[in-house]
Design a protein around this motif. Structure first.
Motif, PDB file in Angstrom:
ATOM      1  N   LEU A 115       1.097  -3.129  -6.468  1.00 30.38           N
ATOM      2  CA  LEU A 115       0.456  -2.247  -5.498  1.00 30.38           C
ATOM      3  C   LEU A 115      -0.990  -2.649  -5.265  1.00 30.38           C
ATOM      4  O   LEU A 115      -1.672  -3.145  -6.169  1.00 30.38           O
TER       5      LEU A 115
ATOM      6  N   GLU B  59       0.857  -1.189   0.000  1.00 27.40           N
ATOM      7  CA  GLU B  59       0.000   0.000   0.000  1.00 27.40           C
ATOM      8  C   GLU B  59       0.891   1.236   0.000  1.00 27.40           C
ATOM      9  O   GLU B  59       1.136   1.839   1.058  1.00 27.40           O
ATOM     10  N   VAL B  60       1.414   1.615  -1.149  1.00 30.62           N
ATOM     11  CA  VAL B  60       2.213   2.827  -1.269  1.00 30.62           C
ATOM     12  C   VAL B  60       1.751   3.576  -2.520  1.00 30.62           C
ATOM     13  O   VAL B  60       1.059   3.022  -3.379  1.00 30.62           O
ATOM     14  N   SER B  61       2.162   4.822  -2.637  1.00 30.32           N
ATOM     15  CA  SER B  61       1.786   5.623  -3.797  1.00 30.32           C
ATOM     16  C   SER B  61       2.636   5.234  -4.998  1.00 30.32           C
ATOM     17  O   SER B  61       3.752   4.721  -4.855  1.00 30.32           O
ATOM     18  N   PRO B  62       2.141   5.480  -6.222  1.00 33.85           N
ATOM     19  CA  PRO B  62       2.965   5.229  -7.407  1.00 33.85           C
ATOM     20  C   PRO B  62       4.276   6.004  -7.393  1.00 33.85           C
ATOM     21  O   PRO B  62       5.281   5.519  -7.919  1.00 33.85           O
ATOM     22  N   LEU B  63       4.292   7.184  -6.789  1.00 33.52           N
ATOM     23  CA  LEU B  63       5.531   7.955  -6.713  1.00 33.52           C
ATOM     24  C   LEU B  63       6.552   7.237  -5.833  1.00 33.52           C
ATOM     25  O   LEU B  63       7.724   7.087  -6.212  1.00 33.52           O
ATOM     26  N   GLU B  64       6.098   6.757  -4.664  1.00 35.29           N
ATOM     27  CA  GLU B  64       6.997   5.992  -3.796  1.00 35.29           C
ATOM     28  C   GLU B  64       7.464   4.720  -4.488  1.00 35.29           C
ATOM     29  O   GLU B  64       8.637   4.330  -4.387  1.00 35.29           O
TER      30      GLU B  64
ATOM     31  N   PHE C 194      -4.225  -0.019  -7.073  1.00 33.08           N
ATOM     32  CA  PHE C 194      -3.655   0.982  -7.981  1.00 33.08           C
ATOM     33  C   PHE C 194      -4.675   1.350  -9.062  1.00 33.08           C
ATOM     34  O   PHE C 194      -5.341   0.491  -9.629  1.00 33.08           O
TER      35      PHE C 194
ATOM     36  N   SER D 231      10.749   9.001 -10.975  1.00 31.03           N
ATOM     37  CA  SER D 231      10.323  10.237 -10.319  1.00 31.03           C
ATOM     38  C   SER D 231      11.187  11.390 -10.822  1.00 31.03           C
ATOM     39  O   SER D 231      12.345  11.204 -11.232  1.00 31.03           O
TER      40      SER D 231
ATOM     41  N   GLU E  57      -4.027   7.726 -10.968  1.00 28.10           N
ATOM     42  CA  GLU E  57      -2.972   8.134 -10.036  1.00 28.10           C
ATOM     43  C   GLU E  57      -1.672   8.409 -10.775  1.00 28.10           C
ATOM     44  O   GLU E  57      -0.991   9.410 -10.520  1.00 28.10           O
TER      45      GLU E  57
ATOM     46  N   HIS F 105      -1.998  11.476 -13.138  1.00 27.46           N
ATOM     47  CA  HIS F 105      -1.887  12.747 -12.401  1.00 27.46           C
ATOM     48  C   HIS F 105      -0.425  13.090 -12.130  1.00 27.46           C
ATOM     49  O   HIS F 105      -0.008  14.241 -12.305  1.00 27.46           O
ATOM     50  N   LEU F 106       0.357  12.119 -11.720  1.00 24.53           N
ATOM     51  CA  LEU F 106       1.771  12.375 -11.429  1.00 24.53           C
ATOM     52  C   LEU F 106       2.537  12.775 -12.678  1.00 24.53           C
ATOM     53  O   LEU F 106       3.449  13.613 -12.627  1.00 24.53           O
TER      54      LEU F 106
END
Length: 373
Positions: free
Chosen positions: A55, A26-31, A58, A86, A62, A65-66
């Protein structure tokens, strides 16, 4: 002092743990993009699938947006290939990876060229892009007019390898069209800060690679990055690293306190996208890809098919067939599957198909397991 020996299954489970393929997280796509040190992105869709398989919950938007917020970029990096990374990692690692890009250019055009002319081409491309993002078709045409003595293919590859560039995302389903616009990277990311010095970036790159793909050898590190001559750097880090050996006696390095799960830990079935870095991050790929299946997965020129993992190892390929409004996931296992494995494969395949084709109605979506060849 004798170094512990890790067998193939121990290396397999360690790598799966680092890659979040033993259990979704459970982490963000950026992480995730930073933990994985980028996602291979030769095609637009695979990074989305790579995140989906690692993930929990997901969603496409998401990552979209990044990309739109310039927090993640698509650019040429490790092995002179496209990755999603990133923005912060791009600034950390781009200059450190320049020698790999230059070596790729030199191997592609063995006869070399006049350094002064090459520098002029790169500066002209930089000047053109100051007018705004442009496709490579436009860049190639305008640069060919300015430098008629050079082959257009040479001009294009020279610019890709020598000028830091990022692709500009659009509103396509997977974030990028087949003919994307390019921008100069450090202008595109000006608000994110300045690029790191190469030496500083390289030291961090080694540590991040080990965290994502270790335990690994010097040759593994160089294969993954495309860099050479890293032995002295690794030696300088030895006091901070753990050391092992594989069954062939190859020395392996790792960061302290990293997971080394037991070799008999169950590994769930997983779908991997084309070009997934799991299959490209080691010189010896047998920790995940059995030698018997290598030619069925790694195709010339440089293509890597989407695969399935069964008990942690590559055991087949998959593809999506779209015909007359129907969406079918075709799975080709390399070996016969047990009933429980087939059921798990179908269930996971249905979830993947729903992610890939959310517009498809349930009765028009199907998973089919073909007979092993």
């Amino acid at each position: 002092m004798t170094k512990p020996v890790l067998n193939r299954r121990q290396l397999n489970r360690a790598t799966l743990a680092r890659q979040w393929l033993l259990e979704r997280v459970e982490v963000s796509p950026l992480e995730a993009s930073e933990h994985l040190v980028g996602l291979q992105a030769q095609l637009p869709a695979p990074p989305f699938i790579g995140l989906w398989t690692r993930l929990r919950n997901f969603r496409h938007q998401e990552l979209h947006h990044l990309l739109q917020q310039r927090k993640i970029v698509r650019a040429t990096l490790m092995r002179a290939t496209l990755h999603l990374v990133s923005a912060a990692d791009y600034l950390r690692f781009r200059l450190a990876l320049q020698p790999a890009l230059t070596r790729s250019l030199q191997s592609f055009f063995r006869r070399g060229g006049d350094p002064a002319i090459q520098a002029a081409v790169v500066e002209e491309a930089r000047s053109l892009l100051r007018e705004g993002p442009a496709t490579f078709a436009v860049l190639r045409q305008r640069l060919a007019e300015r430098f008629p003595e050079l082959e257009p293919a040479h001009i294009a590859y020279l610019v890709r390898m020598q000028l830091p560039l990022v692709q500009v995302p659009d509103q396509g389903a997977w974030g990028f069209s087949n003919n994307p616009h390019y921008a100069t990277a450090f202008d595109w990311l000006r608000e994110e800060g300045e690029p790191w010095p190469p030496e500083e970036g390289l030291r961090l790159l080694v540590r991040r690679y080990l965290a994502a793909f270790g335990p690994a050898s010097l040759n593994d590190l160089q294969t993954w990055s495309g860099l050479t001559g890293l032995a002295s750097l690794v030696r300088s880090l030895r006091t901070d690293l753990c050391c092992y050996r594989d069954e062939q006696g190859q020395e392996l390095f790792d960061l302290p306190n990293q997971p080394l799960p037991p070799e008999d830990l169950p590994a769930p079935l997983r779908f991997l996208p084309e070009f997934d870095n799991l299959l490209l991050a080691h010189a010896n790929r047998e920790r995940v890809l059995p030698a018997a299946y290598r030619r069925a997965v790694l195709l010339p020129p440089g293509r890597v098919l989407p695969t399935i993992l069964v008990d942690g190892f590559v055991a087949g390929t998959w593809s999506v067939q779209r015909q007359r409004g129907q969406h079918k996931l075709l799975i080709t296992p390399f070996v016969s599957l047990a009933v429980g494995q087939r059921d798990e494969l179908v269930a996971e395949g249905e979830r993947l198909l729903a992610f890939l084709s959310p517009e498809a109605e349930a009765e028009r979506a199907e998973v089919e397991i073909l007979k092993p060849p």
